[in-house]
Design a protein around this motif. Structure first.
Motif, PDB file in Angstrom:
ATOM      1  N   THR A 154       0.937  -1.300  -0.177  1.00 52.26           N
ATOM      2  CA  THR A 154       0.202   0.276  -0.169  1.00 52.26           C
ATOM      3  C   THR A 154       0.916   1.623   0.067  1.00 52.26           C
ATOM      4  OG1 THR A 154      -1.490   0.853   1.068  1.00 52.26           O
ATOM      5  CG2 THR A 154       0.080   0.212   2.490  1.00 52.26           C
ATOM      6  N   LEU A 155       0.185   2.451   0.334  1.00 48.98           N
ATOM      7  CA  LEU A 155       0.713   3.885   0.144  1.00 48.98           C
ATOM      8  C   LEU A 155       0.795   4.725   1.471  1.00 48.98           C
ATOM      9  CD1 LEU A 155       3.020   6.099  -1.028  1.00 48.98           C
ATOM     10  CD2 LEU A 155       0.737   6.787  -1.897  1.00 48.98           C
ATOM     11  N   ASN A 156       1.566   4.174   2.429  1.00 46.85           N
ATOM     12  CA  ASN A 156       1.386   4.724   3.817  1.00 46.85           C
ATOM     13  C   ASN A 156       1.440   6.428   4.038  1.00 46.85           C
ATOM     14  OD1 ASN A 156       0.377   2.480   5.717  1.00 46.85           O
ATOM     15  ND2 ASN A 156       2.313   1.554   4.841  1.00 46.85           N
ATOM     16  N   GLU A 157       0.454   6.877   4.137  1.00 41.64           N
ATOM     17  CA  GLU A 157       0.746   8.344   4.039  1.00 41.64           C
ATOM     18  C   GLU A 157       1.531   8.730   5.011  1.00 41.64           C
ATOM     19  OE1 GLU A 157      -2.786  10.934   3.823  1.00 41.64           O
ATOM     20  OE2 GLU A 157      -2.712  10.075   1.580  1.00 41.64           O
ATOM     21  N   ASP A 158       1.485   8.321   6.582  1.00 44.13           N
ATOM     22  CA  ASP A 158       2.026   8.051   7.636  1.00 44.13           C
ATOM     23  C   ASP A 158       2.434   6.953   8.764  1.00 44.13           C
ATOM     24  OD1 ASP A 158       2.560   9.431  10.182  1.00 44.13           O
ATOM     25  OD2 ASP A 158       0.993  10.711  11.041  1.00 44.13           O
ATOM     26  N   THR A 159       3.282   6.997   8.836  1.00 40.41           N
ATOM     27  CA  THR A 159       3.809   5.213   8.927  1.00 40.41           C
ATOM     28  C   THR A 159       4.266   5.342  11.022  1.00 40.41           C
ATOM     29  OG1 THR A 159       6.537   6.207   8.515  1.00 40.41           O
ATOM     30  CG2 THR A 159       5.199   5.545   7.232  1.00 40.41           C
ATOM     31  N   SER A 160       3.092   6.948  11.081  1.00 35.92           N
ATOM     32  CA  SER A 160       4.428   6.874  12.796  1.00 35.92           C
ATOM     33  C   SER A 160       3.080   6.704  13.845  1.00 35.92           C
ATOM     34  CB  SER A 160       4.671   7.850  13.689  1.00 35.92           C
ATOM     35  OG  SER A 160       3.839   9.309  12.886  1.00 35.92           O
ATOM     36  N   PHE A 161       1.515   5.725  12.794  1.00 35.27           N
ATOM     37  CA  PHE A 161       1.043   6.398  13.625  1.00 35.27           C
ATOM     38  C   PHE A 161       0.342   4.776  13.515  1.00 35.27           C
ATOM     39  CE2 PHE A 161       1.251  10.415  15.028  1.00 35.27           C
ATOM     40  CZ  PHE A 161       0.623  10.534  16.420  1.00 35.27           C
ATOM     41  N   LEU A 162      -0.702   3.979  14.273  1.00 34.96           N
ATOM     42  CA  LEU A 162      -0.918   2.583  13.853  1.00 34.96           C
ATOM     43  C   LEU A 162      -2.565   2.761  14.219  1.00 34.96           C
ATOM     44  CD1 LEU A 162      -2.566   0.528  16.278  1.00 34.96           C
ATOM     45  CD2 LEU A 162      -0.220   0.313  16.694  1.00 34.96           C
ATOM     46  N   ASP A 163      -3.568   2.537  13.011  1.00 36.97           N
ATOM     47  CA  ASP A 163      -5.699   2.396  13.409  1.00 36.97           C
ATOM     48  C   ASP A 163      -5.484   1.202  13.704  1.00 36.97           C
ATOM     49  OD1 ASP A 163      -5.309   5.122  12.201  1.00 36.97           O
ATOM     50  OD2 ASP A 163      -5.051   3.671  10.034  1.00 36.97           O
ATOM     51  N   ILE A 164      -7.028   1.694  15.480  1.00 37.40           N
ATOM     52  CA  ILE A 164      -7.485   0.387  15.483  1.00 37.40           C
ATOM     53  C   ILE A 164      -8.830   0.232  15.275  1.00 37.40           C
ATOM     54  CG2 ILE A 164      -7.859  -0.631  17.997  1.00 37.40           C
ATOM     55  CD1 ILE A 164      -4.481   0.037  19.083  1.00 37.40           C
ATOM     56  N   ASN A 165      -9.718  -0.314  14.944  1.00 38.36           N
ATOM     57  CA  ASN A 165     -10.859  -0.054  14.681  1.00 38.36           C
ATOM     58  C   ASN A 165     -11.986  -1.037  15.273  1.00 38.36           C
ATOM     59  OD1 ASN A 165     -10.571   2.363  12.752  1.00 38.36           O
ATOM     60  ND2 ASN A 165      -9.899   0.849  11.220  1.00 38.36           N
ATOM     61  N   VAL A 166     -13.125  -0.667  15.761  1.00 34.74           N
ATOM     62  CA  VAL A 166     -14.001  -0.896  16.887  1.00 34.74           C
ATOM     63  C   VAL A 166     -14.616  -1.459  15.722  1.00 34.74           C
ATOM     64  CG1 VAL A 166     -15.510  -1.512  18.497  1.00 34.74           C
ATOM     65  CG2 VAL A 166     -13.331  -0.200  18.882  1.00 34.74           C
ATOM     66  N   ASN A 167     -15.542  -2.977  15.369  1.00 28.72           N
ATOM     67  CA  ASN A 167     -16.062  -3.870  14.590  1.00 28.72           C
ATOM     68  C   ASN A 167     -17.257  -4.929  15.682  1.00 28.72           C
ATOM     69  OD1 ASN A 167     -17.624  -5.609  13.455  1.00 28.72           O
ATOM     70  ND2 ASN A 167     -16.304  -4.379  11.794  1.00 28.72           N
ATOM     71  N   MET A 168     -18.473  -4.028  15.824  1.00 31.79           N
ATOM     72  CA  MET A 168     -19.089  -4.682  17.154  1.00 31.79           C
ATOM     73  C   MET A 168     -19.192  -5.895  16.178  1.00 31.79           C
ATOM     74  SD  MET A 168     -19.565  -2.280  18.513  1.00 31.79           S
ATOM     75  CE  MET A 168     -20.472  -3.246  19.795  1.00 31.79           C
ATOM     76  N   ASN A 169     -18.953  -6.641  15.182  1.00 29.25           N
ATOM     77  CA  ASN A 169     -18.943  -8.089  15.019  1.00 29.25           C
ATOM     78  C   ASN A 169     -17.956  -8.406  15.852  1.00 29.25           C
ATOM     79  OD1 ASN A 169     -21.246  -8.333  13.668  1.00 29.25           O
ATOM     80  ND2 ASN A 169     -20.187  -7.463  12.342  1.00 29.25           N
ATOM     81  N   ILE A 170     -17.038  -8.781  16.081  1.00 33.63           N
ATOM     82  CA  ILE A 170     -15.949  -9.036  17.083  1.00 33.63           C
ATOM     83  C   ILE A 170     -15.330  -8.367  17.994  1.00 33.63           C
ATOM     84  CG2 ILE A 170     -14.718  -9.659  14.235  1.00 33.63           C
ATOM     85  CD1 ILE A 170     -12.996  -7.752  15.112  1.00 33.63           C
ATOM     86  N   LEU A 171     -16.785  -7.491  18.945  1.00 35.40           N
ATOM     87  CA  LEU A 171     -15.981  -7.774  19.768  1.00 35.40           C
ATOM     88  C   LEU A 171     -15.581  -8.859  21.205  1.00 35.40           C
ATOM     89  CD1 LEU A 171     -17.863  -3.849  20.839  1.00 35.40           C
ATOM     90  CD2 LEU A 171     -15.353  -4.140  21.037  1.00 35.40           C
ATOM     91  N   PRO A 172     -14.635  -8.678  21.825  1.00 34.29           N
ATOM     92  CA  PRO A 172     -13.833  -7.951  22.223  1.00 34.29           C
ATOM     93  C   PRO A 172     -12.697  -7.742  21.767  1.00 34.29           C
ATOM     94  CG  PRO A 172     -13.506  -9.979  23.651  1.00 34.29           C
ATOM     95  CD  PRO A 172     -15.095 -10.385  22.746  1.00 34.29           C
TER      96      PRO A 172
END
Length: 368
Positions: A154-172
């Motif tokens: 891919t092309l990462n515009e920012d490599t200093s931050f990771l993303d964590i997304n909450v998806n209700m179908n897989i909590l916790p």
């Protein structure tokens, strides 16, 4: 194995794989606390992470960060090879492509396809499906999560931050996107659900410009404080002992620290001919990790019971209270109880009481 060999003992290591590190079954993200273990040469660090973007189902986003590096993205395949080579260089006799079919706990022997070997101590660290762990814990039912990860070009515009997304179908569980470089990231999740569901969710998390280079999956054991990890002269380590953080499934630092405790007590056991030192390994491990891991289990139970409206409400409250500043200051990937204490002290946690509930809050407080 490395630590015992460095102390002068004769050590044999049996591994069913012929290629150490394959397949990759790790997100490869570890906090800078690993520096304290003095086990990670910098050559295996692909990227340094400063913070994370946390996003709720309704796209409410909270960004947390440290002034300095908070975590490392490591090349886990080559790192595992390094650890194996380091053990060999220390004098460990390594037998690759050799499956151990049985561990005789009573007689401290192991059986391979061709022979039976005896030892003074046997350390079992063969993952969450360990038959020896089940033999030592016949009344304990192991629980685990399914984990899945893609290596993505891919092309990462920012490599200093990771993303964590909450998806209700897989909590916790949650979805992560970890930048390895400007051209590569690791996108993964862990869940109680099925492989098919996980694959669908992970595919939907990809951008149209992302190209999947590789896929892997495995299971993450749930921490169980009732699990026996010492019997006679046999001990469990790592995933076999469920030595993983409940909220993230990470086990590298806990594994290193547990191996250190095990090595110190194994050395004393062999010198003093006193099996009680192996039991002391189990005791010291629980003293070090039980309170923290139990706190994380209580947090996990809260997440499992939340509705989508609950999660969105909590994110909005945290953002309104500027909890990002508290999380940024006190957040620790390994010792999460510190942050929880600060959220309670600051009063922020009480803004979430309508969704958490007083009883659950008390359970978190008791486990501190």
């Amino acid at each position: 194995a490395y630590k015992m060999a460095k102390m002068g003992y004769d050590v044999a290591l049996y591994d069913m794989k012929n290629r150490i590190g394959h397949p990759l079954q790790c997100a490869g993200l570890v906090s800078t606390n690993i520096d304290k273990t003095k086990n990670l040469p910098r050559e295996f660090i692909d990227n340094e992470i400063q913070g994370a973007n946390l996003t709720s189902p309704d796209m409410t986003s909270i960004t947390v960060s440290k002034q300095d590096t908070a975590a490392y993205v490591i090349d886990r395949i080559y790192y595992d090879k390094y650890l194996a080579n380091r053990a060999e260089d220390a004098g460990v006799d390594v037998f690759y492509s050799t499956r151990v079919y049985d561990v005789d706990i009573e007689n401290t022997t192991i059986k391979t396809k061709d022979d039976t070997y005896s030892s003074d101590i046997i350390a079992v660290s063969c993952g969450p499906n360990s038959q020896t762990a089940k033999k030592m814990n016949p009344e304990v039912e192991d629980e685990s999560f399914l984990a899945m990860q893609y290596i993505v070009s891919t092309l990462n515009e920012d490599t200093s931050f990771l993303d964590i997304n909450v998806n209700m179908n897989i909590l916790p569980g949650f979805i992560w996107s970890i930048p390895v470089s400007y051209r590569e990231k690791r996108v993964g999740l862990f869940t109680n659900g099925s492989y098919t569901q996980a694959e669908m969710i992970l595919n939907s998390a990809l951008k149209s410009t992302d190209v999947v280079v590789d896929k892997s999956h495995g299971i993450i054991p749930r921490f169980n404080p009732q699990k026996c990890i010492v019997k006679n002269n046999t001990i469990l380590l790592g995933d076999s002992a469920s030595q993983v953080k409940p909220t993230t499934g990470g086990g590298l630092i806990a594994g290193f620290n547990s191996a250190q405790i095990a090595a110190e007590n194994s050395d004393l056991m062999l010198k003093e001919h006193d099996n009680n030192y192996l039991l002391r390994y189990e005791k010291q491990y629980h003293e070090r990790y039980d309170n923290e891991f139990k706190t994380q289990i209580n947090v996990q139970k809260i997440l499992e019971d939340l509705s989508e409206d609950d999660v969105n409400f909590m994110f909005r409250q945290l953002k309104e209270c500027q909890a990002d500043k508290i999380i940024s200051k006190y957040g620790d990937m390994d010792d999460q109880s510190i942050l929880i204490k600060e959220l309670i002290k600051s009063g922020v946690i009480f803004k979430l009481l309508p969704k958490i509930g007083i009883r659950r809050l008390k359970n978190i407080w008791k486990s501190q």
